[in-house]
Design a protein around this motif. Structure first.
Motif, PDB file in Angstrom:
ATOM      1  N   SER A   1       6.488   7.813  -0.009  1.00  0.00           N
ATOM      2  CA  SER A   1       7.384   7.129  -1.201  1.00  0.00           C
ATOM      3  C   SER A   1       6.873   7.970  -2.496  1.00  0.00           C
ATOM      4  O   SER A   1       7.596   7.565  -3.659  1.00  0.00           O
ATOM      5  CB  SER A   1       7.086   5.568  -1.278  1.00  0.00           C
ATOM      6  OG  SER A   1       5.725   5.344  -1.065  1.00  0.00           O
ATOM      7  N   THR A   2       5.732   8.622  -2.436  1.00  0.00           N
ATOM      8  CA  THR A   2       5.332   9.240  -3.664  1.00  0.00           C
ATOM      9  C   THR A   2       5.413  10.665  -3.715  1.00  0.00           C
ATOM     10  O   THR A   2       5.318  11.361  -4.594  1.00  0.00           O
ATOM     11  CB  THR A   2       4.226   8.971  -4.127  1.00  0.00           C
ATOM     12  OG1 THR A   2       3.082   9.428  -2.931  1.00  0.00           O
ATOM     13  CG2 THR A   2       3.773   7.441  -4.240  1.00  0.00           C
TER      14      THR A   2
ATOM     15  N   PRO B   1      -0.388  -1.841  -7.837  1.00  0.00           N
ATOM     16  CA  PRO B   1       0.774  -0.921  -8.011  1.00  0.00           C
ATOM     17  C   PRO B   1       1.007  -0.421  -9.431  1.00  0.00           C
ATOM     18  O   PRO B   1       0.665  -1.202 -10.089  1.00  0.00           O
ATOM     19  CB  PRO B   1       1.901  -2.206  -7.517  1.00  0.00           C
ATOM     20  CG  PRO B   1       1.155  -3.164  -6.807  1.00  0.00           C
ATOM     21  CD  PRO B   1      -0.300  -3.207  -7.155  1.00  0.00           C
TER      22      PRO B   1
ATOM     23  N   PHE C   1      -2.957  11.770  -0.844  1.00  0.00           N
ATOM     24  CA  PHE C   1      -3.248  10.344   0.077  1.00  0.00           C
ATOM     25  C   PHE C   1      -3.863  10.910   1.531  1.00  0.00           C
ATOM     26  O   PHE C   1      -4.752  10.083   1.901  1.00  0.00           O
ATOM     27  CB  PHE C   1      -1.855   9.845   0.425  1.00  0.00           C
ATOM     28  CG  PHE C   1      -1.399   9.081  -0.837  1.00  0.00           C
ATOM     29  CD1 PHE C   1      -2.388   7.952  -1.274  1.00  0.00           C
ATOM     30  CD2 PHE C   1      -0.127   9.344  -1.692  1.00  0.00           C
ATOM     31  CE1 PHE C   1      -1.871   7.407  -2.577  1.00  0.00           C
ATOM     32  CE2 PHE C   1       0.282   8.864  -2.616  1.00  0.00           C
ATOM     33  CZ  PHE C   1      -0.549   7.645  -3.141  1.00  0.00           C
TER      34      PHE C   1
ATOM     35  N   TRP D   1      -1.421   3.344  -5.050  1.00  0.00           N
ATOM     36  CA  TRP D   1      -1.283   2.806  -3.563  1.00  0.00           C
ATOM     37  C   TRP D   1      -2.506   2.732  -2.609  1.00  0.00           C
ATOM     38  O   TRP D   1      -2.938   2.542  -1.656  1.00  0.00           O
ATOM     39  CB  TRP D   1      -0.670   3.898  -2.866  1.00  0.00           C
ATOM     40  CG  TRP D   1       0.736   4.022  -3.041  1.00  0.00           C
ATOM     41  CD1 TRP D   1       1.431   4.587  -4.024  1.00  0.00           C
ATOM     42  CD2 TRP D   1       1.876   3.613  -2.032  1.00  0.00           C
ATOM     43  NE1 TRP D   1       2.844   4.382  -3.791  1.00  0.00           N
ATOM     44  CE2 TRP D   1       3.050   3.644  -2.553  1.00  0.00           C
ATOM     45  CE3 TRP D   1       1.803   2.657  -0.894  1.00  0.00           C
ATOM     46  CZ2 TRP D   1       4.240   3.294  -2.153  1.00  0.00           C
ATOM     47  CZ3 TRP D   1       3.073   2.393  -0.269  1.00  0.00           C
ATOM     48  CH2 TRP D   1       4.082   2.491  -0.974  1.00  0.00           C
TER      49      TRP D   1
ATOM     50  N   ALA E   1       2.517   5.745   2.076  1.00  0.00           N
ATOM     51  CA  ALA E   1       2.219   6.210   0.498  1.00  0.00           C
ATOM     52  C   ALA E   1       2.658   7.510   0.205  1.00  0.00           C
ATOM     53  O   ALA E   1       3.168   7.945  -0.765  1.00  0.00           O
ATOM     54  CB  ALA E   1       0.498   6.071   0.347  1.00  0.00           C
TER      55      ALA E   1
ATOM     56  N   THR F   1      -3.067  -0.532  -0.705  1.00  0.00           N
ATOM     57  CA  THR F   1      -2.331  -0.138   0.622  1.00  0.00           C
ATOM     58  C   THR F   1      -3.386   0.470   1.805  1.00  0.00           C
ATOM     59  O   THR F   1      -3.474   0.196   2.528  1.00  0.00           O
ATOM     60  CB  THR F   1      -1.305   0.316   0.430  1.00  0.00           C
ATOM     61  OG1 THR F   1      -0.232   0.177  -0.486  1.00  0.00           O
ATOM     62  CG2 THR F   1      -0.505   0.341   1.751  1.00  0.00           C
TER      63      THR F   1
END
Lengths: 241, 229
Positions: free
Chosen positions: A200-201, A16, A207, A19, A197, A22
């Motif tokens: 949230s970004t 962190p 991604f 990502w 991912a 994750t």
């Protein structure tokens, strides 16, 4: 989230606020789900193929309904339908046994549902592979006085694998890709992890491209592995083509 | 089992069925055209074209359709507004829709699978027939149009039927990008009426009927050309 803009490498770093970790955990659970479903599929498929070849009319009819229905219905509908049906069925069973209802682990449901779907395809692949074994080879084994287990181990399995392997490889590729559909019922594997991912970004493109490449890597590595296995089980056979 | 909800949802259901059908028809037609190009690039193209076409097929066959769909919808969809002027342009109402992204990703995906089928079929056309065409003085384009492609499509016909059914079975994924297809209507019915299985059964029957129609149509098509087996 971080106030300063993150570079691609920062976003994909395994720690962190990156990502990458994750995604990798998601990829690991994708592989675990696929492997579990593949194994259940092989078990169901073997049972199904032997059942279809047993010549029992009723059993054959039931298995035909199973394989035809699974192969004709869209995967997404199957997964959603079986997800609810499995939950309801289990809870009805538990209620019948006077046990409290339980919340089943999403991983178990995903493996069970995908395995059930794989079983139908496996049934056909394995049935074809068994039928393709020359009858003479089994007769010869019998003539040598081999028992059923020895015959299975020494003659039927080695003769069956070269026939079944391309089909099994295809099914493995399709289950790794079908496992992405589990994201729709909410279990977190690679596809859902990617969406989280991205959400949230706001860097959706990076991604999704990264996870597509992870799936691609899985496919390519599997290809190599299956080629090696195929070379092994075809050893001693004349080359095709 | 209660099916009384069908009456009140009939118009939604038929609109959803139309969306599903549209997605299928668009992706199959455009995908097929693209696949012809990709297959020829692999069979008779130069090194560059061959590598590009191979890479394209590997990428689209090696990754899940769901990821491709989300890559287009969320990924490229979130980058599009950054292009200056596009928001004000004529195309924006189309480019805003989930349907557009679903149609594009389904088309590209179908093309990759179909290209593999066609590549095999192009190689399976007997060499003698191509040589006969050349001996008649056909130019390369005429040869492709009159002999190579029709013969390859004829050879691939049973596989194409299978691919179209596979594509049909992939269409419900479009609901994840806000397309109101038949499956999306079914999940709306589930939310409204709390019936889980009935909407799924109705959708399934629709898919089964469509699969049967596709299989039947291809049987007719195959019967057009007599073949010796």
């Amino acid at each position: 989230m971080a106030t300063e803009p993150l570079g691609i490498l920062d976003l994909l770093s395994p720690y962190p606020p990156g990502w990458g970790g994750t995604l990798l955990v998601g990829a690991a659970s994708t592989i675990a789900i696929s492997a579990g479903a593949f194994l259940i599929g092989i078990l169901l498929g073997t049972a199904g193929a032997l059942g279809k070849l047993s010549g029992n009319r009723l059993l054959g009819l039931l298995l035909n309904v199973y394989t035809t229905a699974i192969r004709a219905i869209p995967e997404l509908i199957l997964i959603v339908g079986l997800y609810y049906a499995g939950m309801d069925g289990l809870n009805a069973l538990l209620a019948g046994l006077n046990l409290p209802a339980i919340e089943v682990n999403g991983f178990v449901v995903a493996v069970a549902v995908l395995g059930f779907v794989q079983g139908a395809y496996m049934t056909e692949v394995l049935r074809g592979a068994i039928l393709a074994i020359p009858v003479g080879q089994i007769d010869a084994a019998k003539a040598f006085g081999m028992g059923p287990m020895l015959r299975l181990r020494r003659v039927i399995l080695p003769a069956l694998l070269p026939n079944a392997l391309p089909g099994l490889a295809n099914l493995w590729m399709s289950v790794t890709k079908d496992s992405a559909l589990v994201a729709v019922v909410g279990y977190q594997e690679l596809a859902l992890a990617t969406r989280l991912a991205g959400a949230s970004t706001k860097h959706y493109f990076i991604f999704f491209l990264a996870s597509a490449l992870l799936y691609l890597a899985l496919t390519l590595v599997s290809n190599i592995v299956f080629d090696l296995i195929e070379r092994h089980v075809r050893r001693g056979q004349p080359k095709l083509g | 089992m209660t099916f009384s909800w069908i009456a009140s949802y009939w118009s939604l259901l038929s609109a959803g069925a139309v969306q599903t059908l549209l997605l299928l028809v668009i992706s199959v037609i455009f995908g097929f055209v693209l696949a012809i190009g990709l297959a020829f690039a692999q069979v008779s193209g130069g090194t560059m074209a061959r590598c590009l076409a191979r890479g394209y097929c590997t990428f689209f066959r090696g990754t899940p359709l769901l990821i491709q769909l989300w890559l287009f919808y969320y990924g490229i969809g979130s980058l599009l507004p950054l292009i200056p002027g596009l928001r004000q342009s004529l195309f924006w109402p189309i480019l805003r829709e989930g349907f557009f992204f679903a149609a594009v990703s389904f088309t590209l995906n179908y093309a990759a699978y179909e290209a593999e089928v066609l590549r095999g079929a192009l190689l399976a056309v007997p060499k003698g027939e191509l040589e006969a065409g050349r001996a008649f003085g056909m130019r390369p384009f005429t040869l492709v149009r009159r002999i190579w492609l029709p013969r390859a499509i004829r050879i691939a016909l049973p596989t194409i039927a299978g691919e179209i059914v596979m594509q049909l079975k992939a269409t419900p994924l479009a609901f994840t990008v806000t397309v109101m297809d038949l499956y999306a209507v079914a999940s709306k019915v589930r939310q409204d009426t709390l019936l889980v299985y009935e909407p799924l059964i109705v959708v399934t029957i629709f898919y089964l009927i469509l699969t049967a129609i596709i299989a039947f149509a291809f049987r007719l098509l195959e019967a057009q050309v007599p073949s010796r087996r």
